[in-house]
Design a protein around this motif. Structure first.
Motif, mmCIF file in Angstrom:
data_model
loop_
_atom_site.group_PDB
_atom_site.id
_atom_site.type_symbol
_atom_site.label_atom_id
_atom_site.label_comp_id
_atom_site.label_asym_id
_atom_site.label_seq_id
_atom_site.Cartn_x
_atom_site.Cartn_y
_atom_site.Cartn_z
ATOM 1 N N THR A 1 0.851 -1.178 0.000
ATOM 2 C CA THR A 1 0.000 0.000 0.000
ATOM 3 C C THR A 1 0.889 1.230 0.000
ATOM 4 O O THR A 1 1.773 1.344 0.839
ATOM 5 N N TYR B 1 5.485 9.337 -5.930
ATOM 6 C CA TYR B 1 6.363 8.399 -6.630
ATOM 7 C C TYR B 1 7.490 7.927 -5.732
ATOM 8 O O TYR B 1 8.643 7.955 -6.093
ATOM 9 N N TYR C 1 4.564 -7.722 -9.032
ATOM 10 C CA TYR C 1 3.930 -8.067 -10.306
ATOM 11 C C TYR C 1 4.860 -8.874 -11.201
ATOM 12 O O TYR C 1 4.436 -9.818 -11.859
ATOM 13 N N VAL D 1 -7.929 -7.533 -7.472
ATOM 14 C CA VAL D 1 -6.814 -6.805 -6.868
ATOM 15 C C VAL D 1 -5.750 -6.514 -7.928
ATOM 16 O O VAL D 1 -5.250 -5.395 -8.041
ATOM 17 N N ALA E 1 -6.921 -3.802 -10.431
ATOM 18 C CA ALA E 1 -6.906 -2.463 -9.841
ATOM 19 C C ALA E 1 -5.468 -1.966 -9.707
ATOM 20 O O ALA E 1 -5.165 -0.815 -10.036
ATOM 21 N N GLY E 2 -4.586 -2.858 -9.257
ATOM 22 C CA GLY E 2 -3.188 -2.475 -9.094
ATOM 23 C C GLY E 2 -2.544 -2.112 -10.418
ATOM 24 O O GLY E 2 -1.832 -1.119 -10.530
ATOM 25 N N LEU E 3 -2.816 -2.920 -11.437
ATOM 26 C CA LEU E 3 -2.212 -2.658 -12.742
ATOM 27 C C LEU E 3 -2.727 -1.348 -13.316
ATOM 28 O O LEU E 3 -1.984 -0.549 -13.868
ATOM 29 N N TYR F 1 -2.137 1.704 -10.334
ATOM 30 C CA TYR F 1 -0.831 1.907 -9.712
ATOM 31 C C TYR F 1 0.284 1.758 -10.737
ATOM 32 O O TYR F 1 0.959 2.728 -11.079
ATOM 33 N N ILE F 2 0.413 0.534 -11.263
ATOM 34 C CA ILE F 2 1.479 0.288 -12.240
ATOM 35 C C ILE F 2 1.293 1.173 -13.473
ATOM 36 O O ILE F 2 2.220 1.834 -13.930
ATOM 37 N N LYS G 1 -0.104 3.990 -13.840
ATOM 38 C CA LYS G 1 0.125 5.418 -13.650
ATOM 39 C C LYS G 1 1.585 5.738 -13.371
ATOM 40 O O LYS G 1 2.062 6.824 -13.674
ATOM 41 N N ARG G 2 2.277 4.772 -12.749
ATOM 42 C CA ARG G 2 3.655 5.081 -12.355
ATOM 43 C C ARG G 2 4.686 4.551 -13.333
ATOM 44 O O ARG G 2 5.790 5.081 -13.414
ATOM 45 N N GLU H 1 -8.110 10.525 -3.943
ATOM 46 C CA GLU H 1 -6.694 10.707 -3.621
ATOM 47 C C GLU H 1 -6.482 12.029 -2.872
ATOM 48 O O GLU H 1 -5.719 12.098 -1.914
ATOM 49 N N GLY I 1 -7.089 11.987 0.585
ATOM 50 C CA GLY I 1 -6.113 11.233 1.362
ATOM 51 C C GLY I 1 -6.491 9.778 1.566
ATOM 52 O O GLY I 1 -5.984 9.126 2.470
ATOM 53 N N SER J 1 -6.392 5.918 1.260
ATOM 54 C CA SER J 1 -5.311 4.984 0.929
ATOM 55 C C SER J 1 -5.719 4.152 -0.273
ATOM 56 O O SER J 1 -6.880 4.152 -0.688
ATOM 57 N N TRP J 2 -4.734 3.417 -0.812
ATOM 58 C CA TRP J 2 -5.019 2.593 -1.972
ATOM 59 C C TRP J 2 -6.152 1.613 -1.685
ATOM 60 O O TRP J 2 -7.066 1.445 -2.481
ATOM 61 N N TRP J 3 -6.078 0.979 -0.512
ATOM 62 C CA TRP J 3 -7.124 0.006 -0.178
ATOM 63 C C TRP J 3 -8.493 0.639 -0.081
ATOM 64 O O TRP J 3 -9.481 0.077 -0.507
#
Lengths: 282, 336
Positions: free
Chosen positions: A3, A11, A22, B126, B129-131, B134-135, B137-138, B236, B239, B241-243
């Motif tokens: 998290t 970042y 992953y 999960v 959503a992470g891909l 998170y992945i 975007k970053r 976001e 504030g 959290s990701w969860w």
């Protein structure tokens, strides 16, 4: 799942932890393929002394060639291509005809007809296989590639009709009207307007029908009993079921089974991952 | 309405053969479609649309409807595949109700549904959503697409071939998994993965999860594309959290996709014949038999055709019920 800490910068270094997780997962998904490749090019002796995880000492292709010749793999590939290709083309044609009547023609009772088609697609093949087997024997189609082509053309058409009907029901009416005003009859409208405009959807369907049929197992297993008619899946599945193969032969057979699939995947990657949304969400 | 963006894109008018790009919406240019310059007579006697349904309809009748009716009829008979079937009424069904082997196969199917539908949906959610959030975007959408492709790959494999790969990896002697465990000093964990009746079902489940994860993942990722990014940004900024975003934004937003994935996978899990045939043939000692395989055994091994037909009919009824649930939900979605 790491998290990202609420306070940390967007970042922060945590992102590499997530990426690593992953990558590990992706590797885990691919490891079985790698192990197959690794062992398909080993000699049997190498395998028994060094085990399945050691790197091969050289490229040994005799196992693959031997297996290819023993099961006449070229013939199996040809059968699979022939069956899947015919089914894909025929099923797209029939889906278009059905969907034209249901989605654009708005035939009476179309809701019920659509439900019927969807049911036909979800119905378990277990509940069709024995009567089909019996009927095929009666009409002399048992153990022919044609029988499997007919059955799967129908099963895939059922899905294609369901999908295409709702796609076509949103077809721009103005285009249809314009063609009608110009005096095109219904068949001409279908061939000159509807088909060209929906080509992207049709090509997705074509790819899917091909791969789905390629992967089918139960009905081909029951119908295609002789060597000359068997598909790749059936031939490999039956060999596996007999438990006669040694370790390197098994990996050779696995590699030969996997390769066409990888080829499709590379060729159709975008269609597949994009198209599945078309298939599933509808 | 749950139509995905892709469908809309695919069905939206590209360029017709003659009309040069009908800009989205307004009437297409009424210029003549002079296909071959021939002036067509104005016949208004048109072929009825229903005629287009004839070839598909006949095929449906011959390949699905008639065999299904025959199968149901057979389930009321005792028959060995030759001679005349003998009508026995509902005897096969009463026998089924008392058949412990059948009920055991049913319980196994619950495990199979867990492995093919529930677990992949949860993990896929999960991962998607992470891909996506998170992945993607970053590290950029290409990284996300690459990872998605890796995870999806087993889905394209014929199940028979996946079964061969895995039954060899899981082989008790010189199988890759046991060799791997040996190599890292975990000899104590080495098993006869598919041959031990207490473990076979779990091993089969593991293979199914591996095969199946890619399907919900891909559906969810495309579902996420239609979620308004403003929702995420707002969360976001607050504030969250990701969860929390996952629970309160992602899941509610792609609920239709979750439902569809779960239902399709459940239906697929009731047809797990190929997995079982290639991996274990229902063994050892029936420890991995499922109704789908049990009906096949009755049809072609013990040739108790009537009984097998009864098993298949029960299976079909369950799947029809699930399909009805799906259709209801679908039509509700279209209204609201």
């Amino acid at each position: 799942m790491a998290t990202p800490q609420a306070g940390a910068r967007r970042y922060g270094p945590g992102r590499y932890a997530v990426l690593t997780a992953y990558l590990v997962l992706a590797v885990m998904m691919l490891v079985p393929f790698a192990i197959v490749l690794l062992n398909a090019i080993k000699t049997p002796r190498e395998y028994s002394t060094n085990g399945p995880l050691a790197l091969p000492e050289g490229v040994y292709l005799d196992g693959l060639i031997d297996f290819w010749q023993r099961v006449d793999y070229g013939e199996k590939l040809l059968n699979s291509v022939l069956i899947s290709g015919s089914v894909a083309v025929l099923a797209v044609v029939l889906s278009v005809l059905n969907a034209y009547a249901l989605g654009i023609g708005r035939v009476k009772g179309r809701m019920w007809i659509l439900v019927l088609f969807l049911m036909a697609n979800t119905l378990p093949q277990e509940a069709l296989v024995y009567p089909l087997y019996y009927l095929a024997k009666q009409v002399g189609l048992y153990d022919t590639r044609l029988s499997v082509i007919i059955v799967f053309t129908c099963i895939q058409t059922a899905f294609g009709t369901y999908l295409l009907s709702s796609v076509l029901s949103g077809f721009p009416r103005e285009i249809l009207e314009a063609a009608r005003i110009d005096g095109a009859n219904r068949l001409q409208v279908l061939l000159r307007v509807v088909v060209p405009v929906s080509r992207p959807t049709l090509s997705v369907l074509l790819v899917f029908f091909f791969i789905w049929t390629w992967n089918e197992f139960l009905i081909p297993l029951v119908f295609l009993v002789s060597n000359e008619t068997q598909t790749v899946s059936v031939a490999l599945g039956v060999l596996q079921g007999q438990r006669l193969m040694d370790a390197t032969m098994t990996s050779a057979s696995a590699l030969l089974g996997v390769l066409p699939t990888i080829a499709f995947f590379v060729i159709f990657q975008r269609t597949l991952t994009r198209g599945i949304t078309v298939g599933a969400i509808k | 309405m749950t139509r995905s963006a892709d469908v809309t894109a695919a069905s939206s008018p590209r360029t017709g053969p003659d009309s040069p790009r009908p800009a989205s919406g307004p009437p297409a240019p009424p210029e003549p479609v002079e296909a071959d310059g021939v002036k067509r007579p104005r016949r208004r006697r048109e072929i009825p649309y229903a005629l287009f349904l004839v070839p598909g309809g006949l095929l449906l009748l011959a390949v699905i409807i008639v065999p299904f009716v025959m199968n149901t009829a057979l389930s009321l008979t005792e028959w060995e595949g030759v001679g005349t079937p003998e009508f026995v009424g509902l005897d096969n069904y009463t026998e089924l109700a008392r058949d412990t082997e059948f009920w055991a196969s049913f319980r196994h199917n619950i495990a199979v549904t867990l492995a093919m539908a529930v677990i992949p949906t949860c993990i896929g959610l999960v991962l998607a959503a992470g891909l996506f959030d998170y992945i993607g975007k970053r590290f950029g959408p290409r990284t996300a697409a690459f990872l998605r492709a890796c995870i999806y790959l087993p889905q394209v494999l014929p199940i028979a071939v996946a079964g061969i790969v895995w039954s060899w990896i899981l082989a008790p002697e010189d199988g890759a998994l046991n060799a791997l465990l040996g190599a890292v000093g975990l000899e104590a964990l080495q098993q006869d993965w598919l041959g031990d009746p207490r473990r076979a079902l779990f091993s089969v489940m593991g293979v199914m999860v591996w095969v199946q994860i890619g399907f919900p993942l891909v559906i969810f990722m495309s579902g996420l594309q239609r979620v308004d990014p403003a929702l995420y940004e707002a969360a976001e900024i607050d504030g969250a959290s990701w969860w929390r975003r996952f629970w309160h934004v992602t899941i509610p937003q792609i609920r239709p996709e979750i439902f569809v994935a779960l239902l399709w996978c459940t239906i697929a899990s009731l047809k797990a014949f190929a997995f079982i045939y290639v991996l274990t043939k229902g063994g050892p000692g029936g420890a991995t038999s499922v109704p789908s395989y049990y009906s096949f055994e009755n049809f072609f091994d013990t040739t108790r055709v009537g009984y097998g037909a009864a098993v298949a009919t029960v299976l079909a009824l369950i799947i029809i019920a699930l399909t009805v649930v799906f259709l209801r939900r679908q039509s509700k979605g279209e209204e609201g």
